[in-house]
Write a protein that holds these residues in place. Sequence first.
Motif, short mmCIF file in Angstrom:
data_model
loop_
_atom_site.label_atom_id
_atom_site.label_comp_id
_atom_site.label_asym_id
_atom_site.label_seq_id
_atom_site.Cartn_x
_atom_site.Cartn_y
_atom_site.Cartn_z
N ASN A 9 1.21 5.33 -33.75
CA ASN A 9 2.18 5.74 -34.77
C ASN A 9 3.44 4.92 -34.60
OD1 ASN A 9 0.47 8.09 -35.36
ND2 ASN A 9 1.26 8.85 -33.42
N ALA A 10 4.06 4.53 -35.70
CA ALA A 10 5.32 3.80 -35.63
C ALA A 10 6.17 4.10 -36.86
CB ALA A 10 5.06 2.30 -35.53
N GLN A 11 7.46 4.09 -36.65
CA GLN A 11 8.43 4.23 -37.75
C GLN A 11 9.61 3.33 -37.45
OE1 GLN A 11 9.87 8.10 -39.35
NE2 GLN A 11 11.88 7.38 -38.68
N SER A 12 10.21 2.81 -38.49
CA SER A 12 11.42 2.03 -38.32
C SER A 12 12.34 2.30 -39.50
CB SER A 12 11.10 0.54 -38.22
OG SER A 12 12.26 -0.15 -37.85
N GLN A 13 13.62 2.36 -39.22
CA GLN A 13 14.62 2.62 -40.25
C GLN A 13 15.73 1.58 -40.10
OE1 GLN A 13 15.75 6.69 -40.91
NE2 GLN A 13 17.89 6.11 -41.19
N PRO A 14 16.27 1.10 -41.20
CA PRO A 14 17.36 0.11 -41.12
C PRO A 14 18.68 0.76 -40.72
CG PRO A 14 17.00 0.67 -43.38
CD PRO A 14 15.95 1.39 -42.59
N ASN A 15 19.58 -0.07 -40.29
CA ASN A 15 20.90 0.35 -39.86
C ASN A 15 21.84 0.59 -41.04
OD1 ASN A 15 22.46 1.01 -37.70
ND2 ASN A 15 23.02 -1.08 -37.19
N ASP A 16 21.44 0.22 -42.23
CA ASP A 16 22.29 0.31 -43.42
C ASP A 16 21.40 0.66 -44.62
OD1 ASP A 16 24.49 0.17 -45.04
OD2 ASP A 16 25.00 -1.90 -44.53
N THR A 17 22.00 0.85 -45.77
CA THR A 17 21.21 1.14 -46.98
C THR A 17 20.40 -0.09 -47.38
OG1 THR A 17 23.05 0.52 -48.39
CG2 THR A 17 22.84 2.86 -47.82
N TYR A 18 19.31 0.13 -48.09
CA TYR A 18 18.41 -0.94 -48.50
C TYR A 18 17.49 -0.40 -49.60
CZ TYR A 18 14.68 1.52 -46.20
OH TYR A 18 13.77 2.47 -45.86
N THR A 19 16.63 -1.24 -50.12
CA THR A 19 15.71 -0.78 -51.17
C THR A 19 14.25 -0.78 -50.77
OG1 THR A 19 15.63 -3.00 -52.09
CG2 THR A 19 17.25 -1.49 -53.03
N GLY A 20 13.89 -1.35 -49.66
CA GLY A 20 12.49 -1.33 -49.28
C GLY A 20 12.26 -1.82 -47.87
N SER A 21 11.16 -1.39 -47.27
CA SER A 21 10.79 -1.86 -45.94
C SER A 21 9.28 -1.81 -45.79
CB SER A 21 11.47 -1.03 -44.86
OG SER A 21 11.00 0.29 -44.87
N TRP A 22 8.78 -2.60 -44.86
CA TRP A 22 7.36 -2.66 -44.55
C TRP A 22 7.19 -2.58 -43.05
CZ3 TRP A 22 9.98 -5.04 -48.25
CH2 TRP A 22 9.49 -4.96 -49.55
N ILE A 23 6.15 -1.92 -42.61
CA ILE A 23 5.85 -1.81 -41.18
C ILE A 23 4.34 -1.97 -41.02
CG2 ILE A 23 5.65 0.72 -41.24
CD1 ILE A 23 7.01 0.71 -38.43
N ALA A 24 3.92 -2.64 -39.96
CA ALA A 24 2.49 -2.92 -39.80
C ALA A 24 2.07 -2.81 -38.34
CB ALA A 24 2.18 -4.32 -40.30
N ILE A 25 0.84 -2.35 -38.15
CA ILE A 25 0.18 -2.39 -36.85
C ILE A 25 -0.72 -3.63 -36.85
CG2 ILE A 25 -1.49 -1.28 -35.31
CD1 ILE A 25 -0.67 1.41 -36.63
N TYR A 26 -0.53 -4.47 -35.87
CA TYR A 26 -1.40 -5.63 -35.68
C TYR A 26 -2.25 -5.38 -34.45
CZ TYR A 26 0.54 -8.79 -39.16
OH TYR A 26 0.89 -9.39 -40.34
N LYS A 27 -3.53 -5.70 -34.55
CA LYS A 27 -4.45 -5.62 -33.42
C LYS A 27 -4.93 -7.03 -33.10
CE LYS A 27 -8.99 -3.99 -32.03
NZ LYS A 27 -10.21 -3.30 -32.43
N ASN A 28 -4.70 -7.46 -31.87
CA ASN A 28 -5.10 -8.80 -31.42
C ASN A 28 -4.58 -9.90 -32.35
OD1 ASN A 28 -6.52 -7.56 -29.35
ND2 ASN A 28 -8.40 -7.47 -30.55
N GLY A 29 -3.36 -9.73 -32.85
CA GLY A 29 -2.73 -10.74 -33.68
C GLY A 29 -3.09 -10.71 -35.15
N SER A 30 -3.90 -9.75 -35.59
CA SER A 30 -4.30 -9.64 -36.99
C SER A 30 -3.89 -8.28 -37.56
CB SER A 30 -5.82 -9.78 -37.13
OG SER A 30 -6.24 -11.05 -36.71
N LEU A 31 -3.57 -8.27 -38.86
CA LEU A 31 -3.17 -7.04 -39.53
C LEU A 31 -4.27 -5.98 -39.42
CD1 LEU A 31 -1.18 -5.46 -41.33
CD2 LEU A 31 -2.34 -6.48 -43.29
N HIS A 32 -3.89 -4.80 -38.96
CA HIS A 32 -4.82 -3.67 -38.87
C HIS A 32 -4.50 -2.63 -39.94
CE1 HIS A 32 -7.44 -0.66 -37.09
NE2 HIS A 32 -6.43 0.19 -37.14
N ARG A 33 -3.23 -2.19 -40.05
CA ARG A 33 -2.76 -1.22 -41.06
C ARG A 33 -1.31 -1.51 -41.39
NH1 ARG A 33 -7.19 0.26 -41.39
NH2 ARG A 33 -8.10 2.24 -40.88
#
Length: 91
Positions: A9-33
């Motif tokens: 599980n992971a979450q990230s939030q910016p330090n300031d206001t914004y309009t969008g963000s993306w977060i990803a789990i990589y397994k062995n250097g490749s996108l997993h989710r």
Amino acid sequence: SQSRYYQVNAQSQPNDTYTGSWIAIYKNGSLHRYGNFYLGGATYGGAVVSSLVYLNGSTDYVEIYVLFNGGQAIASGPQFTYFQGFLARSA
């Protein structure tokens, strides 16, 4: 070594206001989710991603990558930004 399934599980939030963000789990250097968070106007909010990940017990690894629109900094503190994993079960 024995293969196992881990809940990641992971979450990230910016330090300031914004309009969008993306977060990803990589397994062995490749996108997993990936997960994202987008709003049409400026606001606060964190992108979240969760997944059950199969790891072989010796060479597999996971990483988390985050991108915010506008290049915002990551908010510090476990209530805003975290990365956690636990053994769910053996394979």
